[in-house]
Design a protein around this motif. Sequence first.
Motif, PDB file in Angstrom:
ATOM      1  N   ASN A 109     -17.733 -13.713 -28.172  1.00 44.52           N
ATOM      2  CA  ASN A 109     -16.786 -12.771 -28.759  1.00 44.52           C
ATOM      3  C   ASN A 109     -17.454 -11.551 -29.393  1.00 44.52           C
ATOM      4  O   ASN A 109     -16.824 -10.842 -30.170  1.00 44.52           O
ATOM      5  CB  ASN A 109     -15.888 -13.461 -29.798  1.00 44.52           C
ATOM      6  CG  ASN A 109     -15.108 -14.613 -29.209  1.00 44.52           C
ATOM      7  OD1 ASN A 109     -14.799 -14.622 -28.019  1.00 44.52           O
ATOM      8  ND2 ASN A 109     -14.805 -15.603 -30.020  1.00 44.52           N
ATOM      9  N   ASP A 157     -13.559  -9.702 -29.439  1.00 48.55           N
ATOM     10  CA  ASP A 157     -12.864 -10.376 -28.349  1.00 48.55           C
ATOM     11  C   ASP A 157     -13.839 -10.817 -27.253  1.00 48.55           C
ATOM     12  O   ASP A 157     -14.920 -10.237 -27.103  1.00 48.55           O
ATOM     13  CB  ASP A 157     -11.829  -9.435 -27.728  1.00 48.55           C
ATOM     14  CG  ASP A 157     -10.814  -8.955 -28.747  1.00 48.55           C
ATOM     15  OD1 ASP A 157     -10.163  -9.808 -29.366  1.00 48.55           O
ATOM     16  OD2 ASP A 157     -10.686  -7.725 -28.941  1.00 48.55           O
ATOM     17  N   GLU A 168     -13.805 -10.956 -21.268  1.00 47.67           N
ATOM     18  CA  GLU A 168     -12.664 -10.918 -20.353  1.00 47.67           C
ATOM     19  C   GLU A 168     -11.500 -10.094 -20.890  1.00 47.67           C
ATOM     20  O   GLU A 168     -10.820  -9.390 -20.129  1.00 47.67           O
ATOM     21  CB  GLU A 168     -12.195 -12.338 -20.059  1.00 47.67           C
ATOM     22  CG  GLU A 168     -11.020 -12.418 -19.094  1.00 47.67           C
ATOM     23  CD  GLU A 168     -10.586 -13.854 -18.844  1.00 47.67           C
ATOM     24  OE1 GLU A 168      -9.789 -14.065 -17.916  1.00 47.67           O
ATOM     25  OE2 GLU A 168     -11.044 -14.752 -19.569  1.00 47.67           O
ATOM     26  N   SER A 169     -11.270 -10.169 -22.189  1.00 49.05           N
ATOM     27  CA  SER A 169     -10.095  -9.507 -22.764  1.00 49.05           C
ATOM     28  C   SER A 169     -10.447  -8.363 -23.716  1.00 49.05           C
ATOM     29  O   SER A 169      -9.565  -7.829 -24.385  1.00 49.05           O
ATOM     30  CB  SER A 169      -9.244 -10.536 -23.517  1.00 49.05           C
ATOM     31  OG  SER A 169     -10.009 -11.190 -24.520  1.00 49.05           O
ATOM     32  N   ALA A 170     -11.707  -7.977 -23.758  1.00 39.40           N
ATOM     33  CA  ALA A 170     -12.125  -6.910 -24.670  1.00 39.40           C
ATOM     34  C   ALA A 170     -11.515  -5.574 -24.259  1.00 39.40           C
ATOM     35  O   ALA A 170     -11.212  -5.334 -23.086  1.00 39.40           O
ATOM     36  CB  ALA A 170     -13.645  -6.801 -24.692  1.00 39.40           C
ATOM     37  N   ASP A 171     -11.361  -4.699 -25.241  1.00 41.45           N
ATOM     38  CA  ASP A 171     -10.825  -3.362 -25.006  1.00 41.45           C
ATOM     39  C   ASP A 171     -11.985  -2.426 -24.649  1.00 41.45           C
ATOM     40  O   ASP A 171     -12.837  -2.162 -25.487  1.00 41.45           O
ATOM     41  CB  ASP A 171     -10.129  -2.876 -26.274  1.00 41.45           C
ATOM     42  CG  ASP A 171      -9.513  -1.496 -26.128  1.00 41.45           C
ATOM     43  OD1 ASP A 171      -9.729  -0.848 -25.084  1.00 41.45           O
ATOM     44  OD2 ASP A 171      -8.843  -1.047 -27.086  1.00 41.45           O
TER      45      ASP A 171
END
Length: 267
Positions: A162, A108, A111-114
């Motif tokens: 990503n 990802d 910004e949206s990574a876990d």
Amino acid sequence: MSPDPSVPTSVPAAVPASVVASGQRVAVVTGAGSGIGAATARALAGDGFHVVCAARRADRITEVAAEIGGTAVVCDVTDADSVAALAAACGDVVHVVVNNAGGAFGNDPVESADPAQWQQMFDVNVVGLQRVTAALLPAMRASGDALVVTIGSVAGRVAYENGGGYVAVKHGAKAVMHTLRLELCGEPIRISEVALGMVHTPEFSLVRYGGDQAAADKVYDGVAEPLLAEDIAETVRWIASLPSHVNIDEMVVRPRAQAAAHKVHRA
């Protein structure tokens, strides 16, 4: 890393006394249950090493160790007690350590990574690397001629979209190896990193994409000849076969079809 309930808490075996008495060289391979780790264990055994196959899945490493006449030791590199037990099982003398345990989790944008996946990757790829290497250094020193090989990645050289978490941890692994080489300068221990490009193994991309087989297959779509686990195992075997005064600091290995991390020929 979350615990695996199928993994026994005890160490199932140790290097046999007959191996110690014979003076046979001992190699330790983490993540030896499948893929590159299993192939590396086979390659080193073929060169005369007694190989300690270390990984979390007892059934996998037992099978590999039985095939090559090695020793299976259940080990989770993210657990200090587990790594201490591995060191105890290996005995007083170790000649080669291959830090292969690792992996990528998630794909990802930053910004949206876990963050939990990033933490998991850091624990395995960086802290696990340090933990295993530190635990086995006394036995490597005792050998008088030892080698540490860490399986790295081209992600430790060049960033790509990503892949921020994996890029970060593989840069971290490279930094650990560079630092260790400085700290051990003058000691009889060689330090090498093999940085991989596109390698097709059954589990790497499948794990990264959370079990999505279609997404994992797409990574290699149209690439006629990606690297295989056996190709990487051969590079490790070759490094270990060199005279003790020859240190391969870094080796970048890509398939012919991959010119760079972002440039791959697809049919």
